[in-house]
Design a protein around this motif. Structure first.
Motif, PDB file in Angstrom:
ATOM      1  N   ASN A 151      33.939  32.945   9.135  1.00  0.00           N
ATOM      2  CA  ASN A 151      34.757  33.264   7.808  1.00  0.00           C
ATOM      3  C   ASN A 151      35.229  32.144   6.979  1.00  0.00           C
ATOM      4  O   ASN A 151      35.420  32.048   5.892  1.00  0.00           O
ATOM      5  CB  ASN A 151      35.802  34.288   8.021  1.00  0.00           C
ATOM      6  CG  ASN A 151      35.037  35.738   8.183  1.00  0.00           C
ATOM      7  OD1 ASN A 151      33.911  36.201   7.820  1.00  0.00           O
ATOM      8  ND2 ASN A 151      36.049  36.822   8.796  1.00  0.00           N
ATOM      9  N   ARG A 152      35.914  31.175   8.020  1.00  0.00           N
ATOM     10  CA  ARG A 152      36.395  29.926   7.343  1.00  0.00           C
ATOM     11  C   ARG A 152      35.548  29.063   6.424  1.00  0.00           C
ATOM     12  O   ARG A 152      35.838  28.362   5.642  1.00  0.00           O
ATOM     13  CB  ARG A 152      36.836  29.133   8.343  1.00  0.00           C
ATOM     14  CG  ARG A 152      37.950  29.693   9.322  1.00  0.00           C
ATOM     15  CD  ARG A 152      38.478  28.686  10.296  1.00  0.00           C
ATOM     16  NE  ARG A 152      39.439  29.319  11.232  1.00  0.00           N
ATOM     17  CZ  ARG A 152      39.980  28.441  12.376  1.00  0.00           C
ATOM     18  NH1 ARG A 152      39.595  27.385  12.646  1.00  0.00           N
ATOM     19  NH2 ARG A 152      40.741  29.203  13.127  1.00  0.00           N
ATOM     20  N   ARG A 153      34.072  29.243   6.733  1.00  0.00           N
ATOM     21  CA  ARG A 153      33.125  28.543   5.923  1.00  0.00           C
ATOM     22  C   ARG A 153      32.749  29.458   4.723  1.00  0.00           C
ATOM     23  O   ARG A 153      31.955  28.995   3.980  1.00  0.00           O
ATOM     24  CB  ARG A 153      31.880  28.590   6.810  1.00  0.00           C
ATOM     25  CG  ARG A 153      32.238  27.556   7.836  1.00  0.00           C
ATOM     26  CD  ARG A 153      31.136  27.575   8.999  1.00  0.00           C
ATOM     27  NE  ARG A 153      29.829  27.360   8.372  1.00  0.00           N
ATOM     28  CZ  ARG A 153      28.758  28.063   8.702  1.00  0.00           C
ATOM     29  NH1 ARG A 153      28.698  28.794   9.758  1.00  0.00           N
ATOM     30  NH2 ARG A 153      27.516  28.210   8.252  1.00  0.00           N
ATOM     31  N   LEU A 154      33.365  30.534   4.399  1.00  0.00           N
ATOM     32  CA  LEU A 154      32.845  31.259   3.129  1.00  0.00           C
ATOM     33  C   LEU A 154      33.749  30.369   1.906  1.00  0.00           C
ATOM     34  O   LEU A 154      34.914  30.051   2.156  1.00  0.00           O
ATOM     35  CB  LEU A 154      33.548  32.739   3.190  1.00  0.00           C
ATOM     36  CG  LEU A 154      32.614  33.583   4.348  1.00  0.00           C
ATOM     37  CD1 LEU A 154      33.691  34.697   4.430  1.00  0.00           C
ATOM     38  CD2 LEU A 154      31.500  33.934   3.740  1.00  0.00           C
ATOM     39  N   PRO A 155      33.209  30.375   0.887  1.00  0.00           N
ATOM     40  CA  PRO A 155      33.911  29.705  -0.278  1.00  0.00           C
ATOM     41  C   PRO A 155      35.040  30.745  -0.642  1.00  0.00           C
ATOM     42  O   PRO A 155      35.035  31.997  -0.405  1.00  0.00           O
ATOM     43  CB  PRO A 155      32.665  29.973  -1.326  1.00  0.00           C
ATOM     44  CG  PRO A 155      31.332  29.932  -0.495  1.00  0.00           C
ATOM     45  CD  PRO A 155      31.539  30.714   0.623  1.00  0.00           C
ATOM     46  N   ASP A 156      36.128  30.125  -1.056  1.00  0.00           N
ATOM     47  CA  ASP A 156      37.185  30.801  -1.349  1.00  0.00           C
ATOM     48  C   ASP A 156      37.094  31.594  -2.508  1.00  0.00           C
ATOM     49  O   ASP A 156      36.188  31.764  -3.506  1.00  0.00           O
ATOM     50  CB  ASP A 156      38.249  29.848  -1.875  1.00  0.00           C
ATOM     51  CG  ASP A 156      38.915  28.930  -0.871  1.00  0.00           C
ATOM     52  OD1 ASP A 156      38.591  29.276   0.386  1.00  0.00           O
ATOM     53  OD2 ASP A 156      39.504  28.100  -1.164  1.00  0.00           O
ATOM     54  N   LYS A 157      37.501  32.875  -2.403  1.00  0.00           N
ATOM     55  CA  LYS A 157      37.431  34.206  -3.413  1.00  0.00           C
ATOM     56  C   LYS A 157      36.008  34.454  -3.599  1.00  0.00           C
ATOM     57  O   LYS A 157      35.699  34.973  -4.800  1.00  0.00           O
ATOM     58  CB  LYS A 157      38.233  33.788  -4.762  1.00  0.00           C
ATOM     59  CG  LYS A 157      39.697  33.490  -4.311  1.00  0.00           C
ATOM     60  CD  LYS A 157      40.459  33.457  -5.744  1.00  0.00           C
ATOM     61  CE  LYS A 157      41.907  33.130  -5.633  1.00  0.00           C
ATOM     62  NZ  LYS A 157      42.646  32.947  -6.965  1.00  0.00           N
ATOM     63  N   SER A 158      35.141  34.326  -2.579  1.00  0.00           N
ATOM     64  CA  SER A 158      33.702  34.624  -2.746  1.00  0.00           C
ATOM     65  C   SER A 158      33.190  36.213  -2.304  1.00  0.00           C
ATOM     66  O   SER A 158      32.333  36.610  -2.738  1.00  0.00           O
ATOM     67  CB  SER A 158      32.943  33.735  -2.203  1.00  0.00           C
ATOM     68  OG  SER A 158      32.976  34.014  -0.643  1.00  0.00           O
ATOM     69  N   VAL A 159      34.207  36.894  -1.699  1.00  0.00           N
ATOM     70  CA  VAL A 159      33.730  38.057  -1.064  1.00  0.00           C
ATOM     71  C   VAL A 159      34.376  39.216  -2.069  1.00  0.00           C
ATOM     72  O   VAL A 159      35.651  39.449  -2.075  1.00  0.00           O
ATOM     73  CB  VAL A 159      34.184  38.302   0.296  1.00  0.00           C
ATOM     74  CG1 VAL A 159      33.802  39.766   0.900  1.00  0.00           C
ATOM     75  CG2 VAL A 159      33.298  37.097   1.165  1.00  0.00           C
TER      76      VAL A 159
END
Length: 264
Positions: A19-27
């Motif tokens: 989850n750390r690799r998800l772009p910020d505020k992307s979900v």
């Protein structure tokens, strides 16, 4: 090197790390059915009931900053009964999450009218699971009409001795809001899919339409056979999928590829 999670893919790993690799505020919506405590330990990793609240808090904490400002986490889960007494793991989990700043909204119910006769044989037939709804805000995105049903009578009628008494309002046609009890048959589970804890794609599609805006992005931290991801595709949303077991990541990828082939 850009190590961001690639959109519309499934990856293997512990979601707390991935989850750390998800772009910020992307979900916009994290829709998950996490492993239940002390269940199916021969099929995938699980945790004890004692550790479940802390374990849940850790993986949900990894989503802080990754959710859109009005994003939600929706968890499909069931209670446990041990020696005739309801276990407290689910209650404690909800209380811990609230203490950590998560806002809990109204619980939804998945009513499995065709489910197996579960529960103690001398007690009422257990035929539902809870759908817990959390966010970091008091006003998360929700469109209850997106998965609603046609109605010929949207007016509030025939209420007596109530502030809602409406006099002589006429009938009104339109789409009624989705109810918080979702009637979705277990028989809708995909056939021939080798995973011990499937849930119907129709259930996922209703929840995605309701809690994720059109064109938004759905995350499943426990992707399993990929049903949530297929539902995201079917409803025009993007997705990220994660599972700790390679065999299920491979299964989800195969199902997504097969879906692409059928659509081509």
């Amino acid at each position: 090197m850009d190590n961001h999670f690639t959109l519309n893919t499934v990856e293997i790993g512990d979601c707390k790390e991935v989850n750390r690799r998800l772009p910020d505020k992307s979900v916009n919506l994290a829709l998950c059915s996490p492993p239940y405590p002390e269940k199916r330990g021969d099929k995938y990793p699980t945790v004890s009931e004692v550790d479940y609240p802390t374990w849940t808090a850790r993986w949900m904490d990894s989503l802080v900053g990754k959710l859109a400002d009005d994003g939600s986490v929706v968890v499909v889960i069931d209670k446990h009964v041990r020696n005739g007494v309801m276990s407290d793991f689910l209650l404690l989990t909800q209380l811990v999450l609230r203490q950590l700043g998560w806002k809990q909204h109204m619980t939804q119910i998945w009513f499995k009218h065709d489910g197996l006769p579960l529960g103690h044989k001398w007690w009422p037939h257990h035929c539902y699971e809870e759908i817990l709804w959390f966010s970091r805000t008091t006003h998360p995105f929700c469109d209850p009409w997106a998965a609603g049903s046609p109605s010929t009578n949207l007016a509030v009628r025939n209420y007596d001795q109530s502030e809602w008494t409406n006099g002589e309002k006429s009938e009104k046609e339109g789409i009624a809001r989705m109810r918080d009890v979702l009637v979705v048959p277990v028989g809708g589970n995909a056939k021939g899919v080798d995973h011990p804890a499937k849930y119907p794609q129709a259930l996922c599609e209703a929840l995605i339409k309701t809690f994720c805006p059109e064109g938004g992005t759905v995350l499943d931290c426990f992707a399993g056979s990929g049903t949530t991801l297929l539902a995201a595709k079917a409803t025009g949303r993007n997705f990220y999928g994660i599972d700790v077991m390679k065999k299920y990541v491979d299964l989800a990828r195969r199902r997504l590829e097969a879906d692409d082939s059928q659509a081509a």
